[in-house]
Design an enzyme around this catalytic site. Structure first.
Site, PDB file in Angstrom:
ATOM      1  CG  ASP A 139      -2.026  -1.019   1.147  1.00 62.25           C
ATOM      2  OD1 ASP A 139      -2.451  -1.346   0.025  1.00 62.25           O
ATOM      3  OD2 ASP A 139      -2.482  -1.471   2.206  1.00 62.25           O
TER       4      ASP A 139
ATOM      5  CG  ASP B 186      -6.559  -1.467  -1.792  1.00 61.87           C
ATOM      6  OD1 ASP B 186      -6.831  -2.676  -1.926  1.00 61.87           O
ATOM      7  OD2 ASP B 186      -5.645  -1.047  -1.059  1.00 61.87           O
TER       8      ASP B 186
END
Length: 164
Positions: free
Chosen positions: A125, A143
């Site tokens: 991330d 995402d």
């Protein structure tokens, strides 16, 4: 054209939506590789007063929920969801364009994160939004695609509800 050939053509009519999935996977993997090459774990680069690039490793699901669960669990879940999406697209050749695009975004995002789990044991991330000292959990391109796909599905349901 024979009936079986016509049926086959209709059956694969939604296959062109899988290009969206492929684009999501490629963009997701390229950006994650750039982050891995450019940042050490927890490094942060301020881009704007509300946005940073950061390298984090997420062993959980969305927003680090279920952190510590076995990566194999999430990979298995992704396989089941992916098969479900592919079956839906194949069995419903006249799926609304918005629904097909939504499912393709979700599929691409799910597979993008699954690739990380298989290759690294965690998801990279790197997008960090924040305001007034509050940080949204870091996320990535996969995402974003999953979230956009889910939002478009909700929009489609809302739109169809208004038509009835």
């Amino acid at each position: 054209m024979s009936e079986s050939a016509t049926g086959q053509a209709f059956r694969y009519q939604n296959a062109h939506w899988l290009w969206i999935s492929a684009i999501v996977i490629v963009a997701d993997q390229i950006t994650k590789q750039l982050v891995v090459r450019s940042f050490d774990l927890y490094d942060r680069l301020v881009i704007a007063p509300f946005f940073n690039l950061v390298r984090l490793h997420n062993t959980g699901a969305a927003f680090s929920m279920f952190a510590g669960a076995a990566p194999l669990f999430f990979v298995g879940l992704t396989v089941v969801v992916s098969i479900g999406i592919l079956i839906w697209l194949r069995r419903n050749p006249h799926t609304d364009r918005l629904v097909a695009a939504s499912l393709a975004l979700i599929l691409g995002g799910a597979l993008g994160n699954a690739i990380d789990r298989v290759a690294r044991g965690h998801v990279i991330d790197f997008l960090d939004l924040h305001a007034a000292g509050y940080h949204w959990p870091a996320f990535n391109i996969a995402d974003c695609a999953i979230t956009m796909g889910a939002a478009l599905l909700l929009l489609d349901m809302w739109r169809k509800r208004g038509q009835s």
